[in-house]
Design a protein around this motif. Structure first.
Motif, mmCIF file in Angstrom:
data_model
loop_
_atom_site.group_PDB
_atom_site.id
_atom_site.type_symbol
_atom_site.label_atom_id
_atom_site.label_comp_id
_atom_site.label_asym_id
_atom_site.label_seq_id
_atom_site.Cartn_x
_atom_site.Cartn_y
_atom_site.Cartn_z
ATOM 1 N N THR A 3 0.842 -1.188 0.000
ATOM 2 C CA THR A 3 0.000 0.000 0.000
ATOM 3 C C THR A 3 0.880 1.243 0.000
ATOM 4 O OG1 THR A 3 -0.102 0.035 2.411
ATOM 5 C CG2 THR A 3 -1.841 -1.170 1.282
ATOM 6 N N ILE A 4 0.320 2.319 -0.515
ATOM 7 C CA ILE A 4 1.025 3.589 -0.527
ATOM 8 C C ILE A 4 0.915 4.206 0.866
ATOM 9 C CG2 ILE A 4 1.082 5.904 -1.523
ATOM 10 C CD1 ILE A 4 1.943 3.823 -3.515
ATOM 11 N N THR A 5 2.045 4.641 1.408
ATOM 12 C CA THR A 5 2.055 5.219 2.752
ATOM 13 C C THR A 5 2.340 6.715 2.669
ATOM 14 O OG1 THR A 5 4.422 4.874 3.051
ATOM 15 C CG2 THR A 5 2.961 3.045 3.690
ATOM 16 N N LEU A 6 2.243 7.374 3.791
ATOM 17 C CA LEU A 6 2.571 8.795 3.856
ATOM 18 C C LEU A 6 4.035 9.021 3.483
ATOM 19 C CD1 LEU A 6 1.647 11.632 4.530
ATOM 20 C CD2 LEU A 6 2.178 11.201 6.911
ATOM 21 N N ALA A 7 4.901 8.094 3.849
ATOM 22 C CA ALA A 7 6.319 8.199 3.486
ATOM 23 C C ALA A 7 6.492 8.136 1.969
ATOM 24 C CB ALA A 7 7.117 7.092 4.156
ATOM 25 N N ASP A 8 5.764 7.255 1.290
ATOM 26 C CA ASP A 8 5.827 7.166 -0.171
ATOM 27 C C ASP A 8 5.403 8.483 -0.811
ATOM 28 O OD1 ASP A 8 6.631 4.417 -0.397
ATOM 29 O OD2 ASP A 8 4.580 3.839 0.102
ATOM 30 N N ILE A 9 4.327 9.055 -0.308
ATOM 31 C CA ILE A 9 3.824 10.322 -0.847
ATOM 32 C C ILE A 9 4.864 11.415 -0.647
ATOM 33 C CG2 ILE A 9 2.050 12.101 -0.579
ATOM 34 C CD1 ILE A 9 0.163 9.772 0.335
ATOM 35 N N SER A 10 5.405 11.499 0.549
ATOM 36 C CA SER A 10 6.366 12.550 0.881
ATOM 37 C C SER A 10 7.630 12.454 0.039
ATOM 38 C CB SER A 10 6.709 12.459 2.373
ATOM 39 O OG SER A 10 7.664 13.410 2.702
ATOM 40 N N ILE A 11 8.225 11.285 -0.049
ATOM 41 C CA ILE A 11 9.479 11.119 -0.782
ATOM 42 C C ILE A 11 9.262 11.272 -2.287
ATOM 43 C CG2 ILE A 11 11.382 9.536 -1.301
ATOM 44 C CD1 ILE A 11 11.392 10.707 1.541
ATOM 45 N N CYS A 12 8.185 10.742 -2.797
ATOM 46 C CA CYS A 12 7.897 10.857 -4.226
ATOM 47 C C CYS A 12 7.730 12.325 -4.612
ATOM 48 C CB CYS A 12 6.655 10.051 -4.578
ATOM 49 S SG CYS A 12 6.321 10.023 -6.349
ATOM 50 N N CYS A 13 6.995 13.085 -3.805
ATOM 51 C CA CYS A 13 6.792 14.505 -4.097
ATOM 52 C C CYS A 13 8.090 15.292 -3.955
ATOM 53 C CB CYS A 13 5.707 15.081 -3.188
ATOM 54 S SG CYS A 13 4.073 14.458 -3.603
ATOM 55 N N ALA A 14 8.970 14.860 -3.070
ATOM 56 C CA ALA A 14 10.258 15.529 -2.915
ATOM 57 C C ALA A 14 11.157 15.260 -4.123
ATOM 58 C CB ALA A 14 10.944 15.066 -1.636
ATOM 59 N N LEU A 15 11.043 14.095 -4.732
ATOM 60 C CA LEU A 15 11.893 13.717 -5.859
ATOM 61 C C LEU A 15 11.371 14.188 -7.212
ATOM 62 C CD1 LEU A 15 12.822 10.048 -4.919
ATOM 63 C CD2 LEU A 15 14.339 12.020 -4.936
ATOM 64 N N VAL A 16 10.100 14.516 -7.313
ATOM 65 C CA VAL A 16 9.499 14.746 -8.623
ATOM 66 C C VAL A 16 10.150 15.909 -9.375
ATOM 67 C CG1 VAL A 16 7.553 16.264 -8.007
ATOM 68 C CG2 VAL A 16 7.303 14.626 -9.842
ATOM 69 N N ASP A 17 10.476 17.013 -8.730
ATOM 70 C CA ASP A 17 11.109 18.128 -9.435
ATOM 71 C C ASP A 17 12.501 17.753 -9.942
ATOM 72 O OD1 ASP A 17 8.992 19.909 -9.267
ATOM 73 O OD2 ASP A 17 9.649 20.703 -7.329
ATOM 74 N N GLY A 18 13.263 17.048 -9.120
ATOM 75 C CA GLY A 18 14.581 16.598 -9.561
ATOM 76 C C GLY A 18 14.491 15.641 -10.730
ATOM 77 N N MET A 19 13.520 14.743 -10.689
ATOM 78 C CA MET A 19 13.354 13.781 -11.780
ATOM 79 C C MET A 19 12.934 14.483 -13.078
ATOM 80 S SD MET A 19 14.014 10.730 -10.745
ATOM 81 C CE MET A 19 14.052 9.675 -9.322
ATOM 82 N N LYS A 20 12.155 15.541 -12.963
ATOM 83 C CA LYS A 20 11.701 16.269 -14.151
ATOM 84 C C LYS A 20 12.790 17.165 -14.736
ATOM 85 C CE LYS A 20 6.750 16.923 -13.221
ATOM 86 N NZ LYS A 20 5.748 17.967 -12.916
ATOM 87 N N LEU A 21 13.601 17.790 -13.868
ATOM 88 C CA LEU A 21 14.475 18.861 -14.323
ATOM 89 C C LEU A 21 15.969 18.555 -14.314
ATOM 90 C CD1 LEU A 21 12.638 21.712 -12.396
ATOM 91 C CD2 LEU A 21 12.361 21.082 -14.792
ATOM 92 N N VAL A 22 16.423 17.686 -13.417
ATOM 93 C CA VAL A 22 17.874 17.555 -13.217
ATOM 94 C C VAL A 22 18.400 16.141 -13.458
ATOM 95 C CG1 VAL A 22 19.729 17.859 -11.542
ATOM 96 C CG2 VAL A 22 17.786 19.413 -11.515
ATOM 97 N N LEU A 23 17.772 15.157 -12.884
ATOM 98 C CA LEU A 23 18.315 13.799 -12.877
ATOM 99 C C LEU A 23 18.042 13.107 -14.211
ATOM 100 C CD1 LEU A 23 17.171 12.879 -9.271
ATOM 101 C CD2 LEU A 23 19.330 13.889 -9.998
ATOM 102 N N ASP A 24 19.034 13.122 -15.093
ATOM 103 C CA ASP A 24 18.858 12.557 -16.428
ATOM 104 C C ASP A 24 18.991 11.037 -16.413
ATOM 105 O OD1 ASP A 24 21.543 12.337 -16.001
ATOM 106 O OD2 ASP A 24 22.163 13.311 -17.847
ATOM 107 N N ALA A 25 18.769 10.411 -17.574
ATOM 108 C CA ALA A 25 18.767 8.952 -17.686
ATOM 109 C C ALA A 25 20.103 8.344 -17.261
ATOM 110 C CB ALA A 25 18.424 8.544 -19.112
#
Length: 102
Positions: A3-25
């Motif tokens: 199941t998705i937990t509060l920790a999953d939500i928090s960490i995923c939202c923290a990583l999303v900008d980096g994944m979109k803008l900085v962290l390349d393949a």
């Protein structure tokens, strides 16, 4: 767990900008388990409702703006320091006067 937990939500939202803008393949390549988990989270309807469609960084823009490393010039040899003069002997501190009893 499964199941998705509060920790999953928090960490995923923290990583999303980096994944979109900085962290390349190339950067993401050694983090296979993280990417599997991140994609699992972002595919959930609840995440899509808040984050929208997450498009990962392709890497072309980040590499074009990175400053090029220039080789450093070899430093000139330092001159030997002049021998230090001996410090003048310190004067002994005057004995403190004791406070008079009140």
């Amino acid at each position: 767990g499964h199941t998705i937990t509060l920790a999953d939500i928090s960490i995923c939202c923290a990583l999303v900008d980096g994944m979109k803008l900085v962290l390349d393949a190339e950067f993401r390549k050694p983090y296979g388990n993280l990417m599997r988990w991140f994609n699992l989270c972002t595919m959930q309807p609840e995440f899509k409702a808040v984050l929208g469609e997450v498009k990962l960084c392709a890497g072309a823009a980040g590499k074009a703006t990175a400053p090029k490393a220039t080789p450093k010039k070899e430093a000139a040899p330092k001159k030997e320091a002049a021998p230090k003069k001996e410090a003048a002997p310190k004067k002994e501190a005057a004995p403190k006067k004791e406070a008079a009893p009140k």
